[in-house]
Design a protein around this motif. Sequence first.
Motif, short mmCIF file in Angstrom:
data_model
loop_
_atom_site.label_atom_id
_atom_site.label_comp_id
_atom_site.label_asym_id
_atom_site.label_seq_id
_atom_site.Cartn_x
_atom_site.Cartn_y
_atom_site.Cartn_z
N LEU A 41 2.21 20.21 25.35
CA LEU A 41 2.62 20.49 26.72
C LEU A 41 1.65 19.89 27.74
O LEU A 41 2.06 19.45 28.81
CB LEU A 41 2.70 22.00 26.93
CG LEU A 41 3.85 22.73 26.22
CD1 LEU A 41 3.62 24.23 26.24
CD2 LEU A 41 5.18 22.39 26.88
N VAL A 42 0.36 19.86 27.39
CA VAL A 42 -0.66 19.35 28.32
C VAL A 42 -0.72 17.82 28.31
O VAL A 42 -1.09 17.20 29.31
CB VAL A 42 -2.05 19.95 27.98
CG1 VAL A 42 -3.15 19.33 28.82
CG2 VAL A 42 -2.02 21.47 28.17
N SER A 118 -1.36 24.41 35.40
CA SER A 118 -0.78 25.50 34.62
C SER A 118 0.69 25.70 34.98
O SER A 118 1.53 25.95 34.10
CB SER A 118 -1.56 26.80 34.87
OG SER A 118 -1.45 27.21 36.21
N VAL A 121 2.78 23.01 33.28
CA VAL A 121 2.90 23.28 31.84
C VAL A 121 3.91 24.40 31.59
O VAL A 121 4.77 24.30 30.71
CB VAL A 121 1.52 23.65 31.26
CG1 VAL A 121 1.66 24.22 29.85
CG2 VAL A 121 0.61 22.43 31.25
#
Length: 608
Positions: A41-42, A118, A121
């Motif tokens: 995801l990052v 964040s 993500v």
Amino acid sequence: MLQEESDLAADWRGIAKEDDTVTGTGNLVLAGRSRRLLLDLVRPYRKQAVLTFVLILLDNAAKVSLPLFVAYGLDHGISQGRQGNWAPMVHTVVGFVAVTVCSGVTTFCFLRASGSLSQRVLFDLRVRAFQHTQKLSVAFHEKYTSGKVVTRLTSDIEALQELLEGALNEAFGAILSVVTIAILLVWLDPMLASIVLLGFVPLVLVTRWAQRRQRAGYRRTRGAIARVVVQFVEAMSGMRAVQAFRREARNQEVLGTEDAEYQRATTTAIRGIGDYVGLSNFIGKLTTVIVLLVGAWQVMEGNLAIGVLAAYLLYLDQFYGPLDELAQVFNSYQSAAAALEKISGVLEEEPSVAEPADPRSLEKATGAVRMDQVWFGYHDICVLPEFDLDIPAGQVVALVGATGAGKSTLAKLLTRFYDPSGGTITLDGVDLRRLVDAELRRHVVMVTQEAYLFSGTIADNIRLGRPDATDAEVAAAARAVGLDVFVDQLPDGYATDVRTRGGRLSAGQRQLVAFARVFLADPAVIVLDEATSSLDIPGERQVQHALETLLRDRTAVIIAHRLSTVAIADRVLVLDGGRIVEDGAPRELIAGQGRFAGLHAAWRDSLV
């Protein structure tokens, strides 16, 4: 009612089994799976992640340098100031203020960058999880309740959000501070540093013990909250049945049991983090007292400067302070790790009905359907044993038989919600497994007993199969099935909001909207699964007329218990145990002495 409760209990047992704590090798597999998902995801935001890491490095460097200015001011600024040289003290004050400003700026930039990262993500995770669950086959959704899916997309992602938005930022800063300060402590005084490092031994042991304990506790909480959400969703979705059968007390009892388990699991996890924080604080304070005593003795002996001792004590406060933060982060991490395991488990589910590796195109289907040596079973229980069926294009076939005869299974195979365990099903000579899902859904459409309408207007729901249809085409489809008479009486016409699940419309009106939807989509094959069983006599007559229009010049398979619906069929198949025991035109079978003639006679007598 007893059967319903038994099925519900079985479902909860299945959830409980899935959510059981995994130990040993399973722990490593789950942890690795969660880390891979998070890194994946990052990965698209590597540059922003690197920028965030650089900012926290600068922020950490600024914060850990402050005690050095204090030490320099005490040991050099004061003594030089007594002699009239104020330059060291000025340098100390200016440096301290500059570093403080730098720390504030980097903290501000870091929080903004990490917050943005964040959120991106989490957005990607929500989209990925929702898209993936929609792609999964009907078999998955029949065993994995909607309540658990809701939990994965809400409660579990919220646990991860808490970690990414706050706790993870604190964790990075705390880890960097601990490492940097440990190096500085050794540089300032190796003997005092050895005391601090010795205190790390029991701290590491306590951390490992707490980690194992907390991981098991938070897995229990994720499983428990899933069961609570399942109960909420089922109770709210079936509120009519709940109130009709006075099930409120039973639901309250079941929810109370599941909620109590969630409370116990959460309380255990909170007590665990309390034990860890208490023990780590005790170890930290005891180490600080020992350092103070040994450091004071060294100062009195002239082996250590007072400024160095002051800096050392300030560093110890910064050293054990982050450890306290890590204890709190540890709490969020265990909860998020357990949640991420559940989400990654859903994302690793593969559709049981897969897209073809070598697809075939079928531009214009005529609707000829053939089933050749098809057999199918649920959990090793055979439902259709070597089934053969040939339906010419344009023929309307009705399936009749007792409950469990295989009618609905046949419908799911024809619409490829399931793939047969053996044999082939073809549309115009092309195996259904060779057609991509979008093309198959264009040619084969299923209408169920509960005509599901989504929140939105009547026109939106009719356009479901053809989102690009014009208003004129929508109106023509409604007119073809007789829906226009009702819609024209509404103040907003086709712009009328049907409300949640079509609650503003009657069962017959919802069914007509579903028929208009199918008429507009114009498929070659229509499968009707008990499409009129929930209607009253006037509603059924209205829908029957619409059916005749809808099925004209199309291949259709009708599953019906009401034999009035069967009357429009060209051919009737009577099923028993997954086999065809009678096959013929309705009039021929009624005139005979077989099962359908008996069923028809009983139905006719029931109308008298």
